[in-house]
Scaffold this active site. Structure first.
Site, PDB file in Angstrom:
ATOM      1  N   CYS A  75      83.655  38.041  93.784  1.00 54.44           N
ATOM      2  CA  CYS A  75      83.135  37.614  92.657  1.00 54.44           C
ATOM      3  C   CYS A  75      81.780  37.400  91.953  1.00 54.44           C
ATOM      4  O   CYS A  75      80.981  36.533  92.960  1.00 54.44           O
ATOM      5  CB  CYS A  75      83.796  35.962  92.443  1.00 54.44           C
ATOM      6  SG  CYS A  75      83.576  34.997  91.132  1.00 54.44           S
ATOM      7  N   CYS A 121      80.481  33.906  91.558  1.00 53.21           N
ATOM      8  CA  CYS A 121      80.081  33.058  92.961  1.00 53.21           C
ATOM      9  C   CYS A 121      79.112  33.293  93.708  1.00 53.21           C
ATOM     10  O   CYS A 121      78.478  32.529  94.136  1.00 53.21           O
ATOM     11  CB  CYS A 121      81.546  33.288  93.825  1.00 53.21           C
ATOM     12  SG  CYS A 121      83.200  32.903  93.137  1.00 53.21           S
ATOM     13  N   CYS A 143      80.165  45.695  81.506  1.00 53.73           N
ATOM     14  CA  CYS A 143      81.585  45.208  81.900  1.00 53.73           C
ATOM     15  C   CYS A 143      82.402  46.298  82.630  1.00 53.73           C
ATOM     16  O   CYS A 143      82.655  47.352  81.519  1.00 53.73           O
ATOM     17  CB  CYS A 143      82.204  44.398  80.856  1.00 53.73           C
ATOM     18  SG  CYS A 143      83.943  44.401  80.887  1.00 53.73           S
ATOM     19  N   CYS A 180      85.345  47.146  80.342  1.00 56.72           N
ATOM     20  CA  CYS A 180      85.476  47.500  79.242  1.00 56.72           C
ATOM     21  C   CYS A 180      85.105  49.023  79.317  1.00 56.72           C
ATOM     22  O   CYS A 180      85.737  49.891  78.567  1.00 56.72           O
ATOM     23  CB  CYS A 180      84.192  46.766  78.596  1.00 56.72           C
ATOM     24  SG  CYS A 180      84.184  45.113  78.264  1.00 56.72           S
TER      25      CYS A 180
END
Length: 492
Positions: A53, A56, A401, A404
């Site tokens: 992540c 994170c 992204c 995306c």
């Protein structure tokens, strides 16, 4: 895409030191020992995370720094949800990172505080120990209120006071946001005019000024709701210090902010020099519904550049002034700030007279826009997406992204298949480079909305699948006119 949601595990006074495997001062727990180890402590902060992540990874150094500073006071724990799914599922973890607050071994609440080391430390200090500090001497009172944050102090006639019991109940419920203390000897507050049971709000000493009282009296019957309302309305005062920790609360109102070199540690006199000039003007507009604040321009440098297109050098030594409304509208003072406050006064008058032009961050409008997917920028959003005669499916994306990027060829294919529909537009906008209209809620990428013809004030969030067939099935149901797929008309 998983979005950040954090949780804290609070258990109050530390009874024994945790020892866990892992480097640094953040303790690692898992399915085998989580419940047992958490139950040993009154206050804990637990991060549920996934190693892959990105959020994170960004939180990790802040979390580790906070753990070091809180060592011996409040343990900070982390749980890897990729290898400890039982614990994470039990506590409803569905996004990373997640932080939860537990008290006495039970989950108490989600952590909604800052994600910086300073913010975590400040927040967790309020979580540990009693919710209200008992004061026994005038010296202890002076020490408590001489703090960088505001202080709420209750003065009571004795430990058996019914008002004290209500105050302690309210302080327990509100400890996440405010500092509380109490005294059972009214004489301790004598120099502050205390001659009967009462609650006083002491604003931070470094923010004291001639334009407002630094100590306010709470006059209503004591309850959590009445005290919460009083503090929410009064604690910040006429012109508070906006920081990354309190900005969400301050921006619940239409807010004018003066950005300059705000430093209450090394240069409090210079900081208040400009703040006093802002406050002098602010007093003339108290009843107009506009709030005021000062902020350090280096702390908000990235935001100033990305949200307002401003560089620190744009103001020289003078403050940079902006207004951000609750609806997301932004305005910049173009005239240089003057020491007499006249330019600021003119800016505010123009704002209330609707003479200011809104600042909208936008990429240049493309010179050509003939592709199957129309490129939308902020300056062309109304023209393309809010065209009242066309249905528009618009994707808000970020260039970095991966989701995306995976969607792009399918979205392009969709545009090609629907190119024969004069009443349907397939569009996309880089949400990192353009301001998004406030009625489009974009929290992650990609986010897709359908803006139907004639109903542009009611865009609908697209929640369906990401295959071309999914989009076509959706548009068959929602489009104002029957679809044309390729060269064939589809009336289904």
């Amino acid at each position: 895409m998983l979005f950040p949601y954090i949780a804290i595990v609070c258990l109050g006074v530390l009874h024994k030191t945790l020892h866990a495997e892992g480097s640094g001062d953040v303790l690692e727990l898992g399915d085998a020992d989580f419940e047992r180890r958490v139950a040993e402590h009154e206050t804990l902060l637990v991060e549920f995370f996934a190693p892959w992540c990105g959020h994170c990874k960004r939180l990790a150094p802040e979390y580790e720094a906070a753990a070091t500073r809180l060592k011996g006071k409040v343990p900070l724990v982390k749980v890897d949800c990729t290898t400890n799914s039982e614990t994470c599922e039990k506590f409803g973890v569905n996004g990373y990172p997640t932080l939860k607050i537990f008290r006495n071994g039970d989950e108490a609440s989600a952590y909604d505080g800052p994600r910086t080391a300073d913010g975590i430390v400040s927040y967790m200090k309020k979580q540990s120990g009693p919710s209200s500090v008992a004061l026994h001497t005038e010296s202890e009172l002076d020490t408590f209120i001489n703090d960088f944050d505001a202080s709420v102090v209750g003065f009571f006639s004795g430990s058996d006071s019914l008002e004290l019991a209500d105050f302690l109940k309210a302080s327990s419920a509100l400890r996440d946001s405010y500092r509380f203390a109490h005294a059972t000897d009214l004489g301790i507050g004598l120099k502050h005019g205390v001659d009967e049971e009462c609650i006083l709000l002491f604003r931070p000493p470094h923010l004291n000024n001639v334009f407002e009282d630094s100590v306010l009296k709470f006059a209503d019957p004591v309850s959590t709701s009445t005290l919460r309302t009083f503090l929410r309305n009064k604690i910040f005062g006429l012109c508070p210090h906006l920081t990354t920790e309190n900005r969400d609360r301050l921006r619940e109102t239409d807010l004018l902010t003066a950005y300059y070199d705000v430093d209450y540690v090394r240069n409090p006199k210079g900081t208040n020099y400009w703040r006093n000039r802002v406050m002098k003007v602010a007093t003339r507009f108290l009843s107009h519904g506009l709030s005021f604040a000062v902020a350090d321009w280096e702390e908000f440098q990235e935001e100033l550049e990305e949200e307002f297109g401003l560089q620190l050098s744009d103001g020289g030594e003078m403050p940079l002034i902006s207004i951000r409304t609750r609806a997301g509208h932004k305005y910049i003072m173009q005239e240089e700030f003057t020491r007499d406050g006249k330019s600021l006064e003119r800016f505010i008058e123009d704002y209330f007279a609707n003479r200011l032009k809104r600042y909208i961050k936008s990429e240049p409008v493309p010179e050509t826009n003939d592709g199957p997917v129309k490129v939308v920028v902020a300056d062309s959003f109304n023209e393309i997406v809010h065209n009242p005669e066309k249905d528009v499916l618009v994707e808000f994306y970020a260039p970095w992204c991966s989701h995306c990027k995976n969607l792009e060829p399918k979205y392009t294919e969709l545009g090609e298949k629907l190119s024969g529909n004069s009443h349907i537009v397939i569009a996309k906008m880089d949400a990192t480079a353009n301001d998004i209209p406030p009625n489009y809620d974009v929290q992650g990428f990609p986010t897709i909305y359908f803006a139907p013809a004639g109903q542009k004030d009611q865009p609908r969030r697209y929640e369906g699948g990401r295959e071309v067939s999914d989009f076509i099935s959706y548009l068959k149901k929602e489009a104002t006119n029957p679809l044309v797929i390729g060269s064939l008309r589809d009336d289904l």
